[in-house]
Scaffold this motif. Structure first.
Motif, PDB file in Angstrom:
ATOM      1  N   UNK A 244       0.831  -1.202   0.000  1.00 56.73           N
ATOM      2  CA  UNK A 244       0.000   0.000   0.000  1.00 56.73           C
ATOM      3  C   UNK A 244       0.857   1.238   0.000  1.00 56.73           C
ATOM      4  N   UNK A 245       0.211   2.384  -0.167  1.00 54.14           N
ATOM      5  CA  UNK A 245       0.894   3.667  -0.179  1.00 54.14           C
ATOM      6  C   UNK A 245       0.195   4.591   0.808  1.00 54.14           C
ATOM      7  N   UNK A 246       0.954   5.216   1.699  1.00 51.08           N
ATOM      8  CA  UNK A 246       0.425   6.227   2.611  1.00 51.08           C
ATOM      9  C   UNK A 246       0.731   7.602   2.034  1.00 51.08           C
ATOM     10  N   UNK A 247      -0.314   8.378   1.783  1.00 55.32           N
ATOM     11  CA  UNK A 247      -0.160   9.740   1.271  1.00 55.32           C
ATOM     12  C   UNK A 247      -0.208  10.708   2.444  1.00 55.32           C
ATOM     13  N   UNK A 248       0.862  11.481   2.626  1.00 57.66           N
ATOM     14  CA  UNK A 248       1.021  12.314   3.815  1.00 57.66           C
ATOM     15  C   UNK A 248       0.890  13.799   3.524  1.00 57.66           C
ATOM     16  N   UNK A 249       0.256  14.177   2.436  1.00 60.34           N
ATOM     17  CA  UNK A 249       0.065  15.591   2.144  1.00 60.34           C
ATOM     18  C   UNK A 249       1.333  16.245   1.633  1.00 60.34           C
ATOM     19  N   UNK A 250       1.507  17.525   1.967  1.00 60.90           N
ATOM     20  CA  UNK A 250       2.656  18.290   1.513  1.00 60.90           C
ATOM     21  C   UNK A 250       3.772  18.254   2.552  1.00 60.90           C
ATOM     22  N   UNK A 251       4.993  18.030   2.112  1.00 61.61           N
ATOM     23  CA  UNK A 251       6.142  18.001   3.003  1.00 61.61           C
ATOM     24  C   UNK A 251       7.392  17.717   2.206  1.00 61.61           C
ATOM     25  N   UNK A 252       8.535  17.792   2.873  1.00 63.03           N
ATOM     26  CA  UNK A 252       9.803  17.595   2.176  1.00 63.03           C
ATOM     27  C   UNK A 252      10.821  16.905   3.062  1.00 63.03           C
ATOM     28  N   UNK A 253      11.822  16.325   2.399  1.00 66.80           N
ATOM     29  CA  UNK A 253      13.047  15.781   2.988  1.00 66.80           C
ATOM     30  C   UNK A 253      12.781  14.784   4.114  1.00 66.80           C
ATOM     31  N   UNK A 254      11.988  13.733   3.859  1.00 69.92           N
ATOM     32  CA  UNK A 254      11.760  12.724   4.900  1.00 69.92           C
ATOM     33  C   UNK A 254      13.043  11.964   5.213  1.00 69.92           C
TER      34      UNK A 254
ATOM     35  N   UNK B  91      10.155  14.941   9.007  1.00 68.88           N
ATOM     36  CA  UNK B  91       9.691  15.636   7.803  1.00 68.88           C
ATOM     37  C   UNK B  91       9.700  17.132   8.052  1.00 68.88           C
ATOM     38  N   UNK B  92       9.951  17.875   6.971  1.00 66.31           N
ATOM     39  CA  UNK B  92       9.896  19.332   7.016  1.00 66.31           C
ATOM     40  C   UNK B  92       8.718  19.802   6.179  1.00 66.31           C
ATOM     41  N   UNK B  93       8.132  20.919   6.573  1.00 66.83           N
ATOM     42  CA  UNK B  93       7.039  21.477   5.803  1.00 66.83           C
ATOM     43  C   UNK B  93       7.535  21.925   4.440  1.00 66.83           C
ATOM     44  N   UNK B  94       6.644  21.927   3.468  1.00 63.03           N
ATOM     45  CA  UNK B  94       6.979  22.431   2.146  1.00 63.03           C
ATOM     46  C   UNK B  94       7.166  23.935   2.234  1.00 63.03           C
ATOM     47  N   UNK B  95       8.358  24.454   1.881  1.00 64.03           N
ATOM     48  CA  UNK B  95       8.611  25.882   2.058  1.00 64.03           C
ATOM     49  C   UNK B  95       7.818  26.729   1.072  1.00 64.03           C
ATOM     50  N   UNK B  96       7.468  27.911   1.498  1.00 63.23           N
ATOM     51  CA  UNK B  96       6.820  28.875   0.611  1.00 63.23           C
ATOM     52  C   UNK B  96       7.838  29.940   0.244  1.00 63.23           C
TER      53      UNK B  96
END
Length: 452
Positions: free
Chosen positions: A386-396, A407-412
């Motif tokens: 299966x695949x877990x979709x975790x929304x927006x984020x970066x650099x796990x 995880x880090x938040x997706x930067x703006x």
């Protein structure tokens, strides 16, 4: 149908912006939106939903782990898990904009870019080494990459004169610093130096110097696959090519037969093994001849290589790209093939722009975390299919024991400081909030036990 529910959930995420908790979303919404386990067409019946989770089972002790973080001021500290206790490291008061690498030999050493004094969020490009109770060591300016040898005794780094667009003005130069003696060895016009597991050899791309460029006939090589021997100091060439990425265990190497270039073609070929007899189609920075071992990632056992590729389905709904996991001996990872057979093609799609793809394998190899070019964060569970979709984020980044996913938040707007969290499992498990950070790396749990 499960896939219909997942599709509706995805549309809800897309219409309401980022759903990731570390971007400021409530835990309730995180639980409802951030994780969707998707399976393929049910063919008249609904299959059992697999459990996609890395949370420790009932009665299992929580993993003790140490997370080295740079706070919003660029100061290094430890977060000790599972308690989440913060410990200030006895490092010199030097602000870093980014961690390039860390080592552990009874105590931590950090290689990073120093911040610009009057602009803490901007990197000076100067490589500095920080360790407890010692003065900072300034190593070099204009550094692009730096890596400690696996045994922690040496540091290889690359110096590049870069334009604003990231292209090199002149060939990169690489060096090896012996940490015990301070001896510095110049390797010459080398790019992307990466250590082999034995700490005695470096893989790199040997670039043609200006004088060689003038003397060479048109159409001849501009880059060679090179290997440096630490003991003898000799350099050997394995032929034309670039982007060598040695496996963390064993002798496998991923590489390209193409020349290093400033412009990436739509796709290229990655070759596995010393002879490169196992070619696979790939997309991304690798096609520029760059040895990016985050967008092309070996499994911890050195048997499997994960990377983005064009989708063979040619389905316009799939955006044209998926991940692949292949063996150095040939063939796709059977667990990935089984997962793909159960998942709706639309859910397999990844983006390769505007950002780049980042992979991290769990220590056991059971999970593969990644963010794609659109900062969509997901975890592939190979045993559960299966695949877990975790929304927006970066650099796990997986912890050494695999119980936590940083995880880090997706930067703006390319923000240097963002919110970060540690996930001890998928929702509705509550994340451990780390706060606003610039960068982070895992250290052995001993770092917290010693309390330095």
């Amino acid at each position: 149908m499960l896939e219909s529910l997942a599709a509706r959930t995805q549309r809800h995420d897309d219409s309401n912006g980022p759903s990731f908790v570390i971007a400021g979303v409530s835990l309730r919404r995180w639980s409802r939106l951030a994780v969707a386990v998707v399976l393929g067409a049910c063919r008249g019946r609904t299959p059992a939903v697999p459990t996609v989770d890395w949370k420790a089972g009932p009665g299992a002790p929580a993993e003790a782990a140490a997370l080295l973080v740079l706070d919003q001021d660029g100061m290094a500290s430890l977060v000790c898990l599972p308690a989440g206790r913060h410990v200030r490291l006895p490092f010199p008061a030097v602000a870093l904009s980014r961690i390039l690498d860390v080592r552990w030999k009874g105590e931590p050493m950090v290689a990073g870019w120093a911040s610009v004094p009057d602009n803490p969020e901007q990197s000076s490009g100067e490589l500095v080494l920080l360790s407890p109770h010692r003065e900072p060591r300034a190593v070099a300016k204009g550094v692009r990459t730096a890596r400690f040898s696996p045994d922690g005794s040496a540091l290889a780094y690359e110096v590049a004169d870069l334009r604003k667009d990231g292209a090199s003005v002149a060939p990169s130069m690489s060096y090896v610093l012996e940490l015990a003696t301070g001896k510095l060895t110049e390797l010459g016009a080398f790019a992307d130096p990466l250590w082999e597991v034995d700490s005695n050899h470096l893989r790199a791309t040997r670039l043609r110097t200006a004088s060689e460029e003038r003397e060479a006939a048109p159409g001849h090589w501009t880059s060679l696959r090179a290997r440096w021997d630490r003991e003898s100091g000799m350099v050997s060439a394995d032929g034309r090519g670039s982007a060598q990425i040695p496996a963390p265990t064993g002798t496998a190497v991923a590489w390209s037969a193409d020349q290093q270039t400033a412009h990436a073609p739509s796709h290229c070929v990655v070759r596995l093994g010393r002879t490169g007899m196992v070619p696979h189609s790939i997309v991304g920075p690798f096609c520029m001849g760059r040895a990016d071992d985050r967008s092309v990632r070996w499994s911890p056992d050195g048997k499997w290589l994960a990377f983005p590729r064009e989708s063979p389905l040619r389905d316009p709904k799939s955006r044209g790209f998926i991940i692949d996991v292949v063996s150095v001996e040939g063939g796709r990872f059977p667990a990935l093939s089984a997962l793909y057979a159960r998942v709706n093609p639309e859910q397999l799609a990844i983006a390769t722009a505007p950002g780049s793809v980042w992979f991290d394998w769990s220590p056991s190899g059971r999970f593969l975390a990644m963010h794609d070019g659109a900062s969509d964060l997901r975890v592939y569970a190979f045993e559960a299919q299966g695949i877990a979709f975790l929304g927006k984020g970066q650099r796990p980044l997986w912890s050494p024991g695999g119980a936590y996913l940083f995880v880090m938040a997706s930067p703006s707007q390319d923000a240097a400081v963002v919110e970060a969290s540690v996930l001890p499992g998928v929702a509705p498990t509550a994340p451990i909030k780390i706060g606003r950070v610039r960068d982070a790396r895992w250290l052995p749990a001993q770092a917290c036990a010693n309390e330095l």
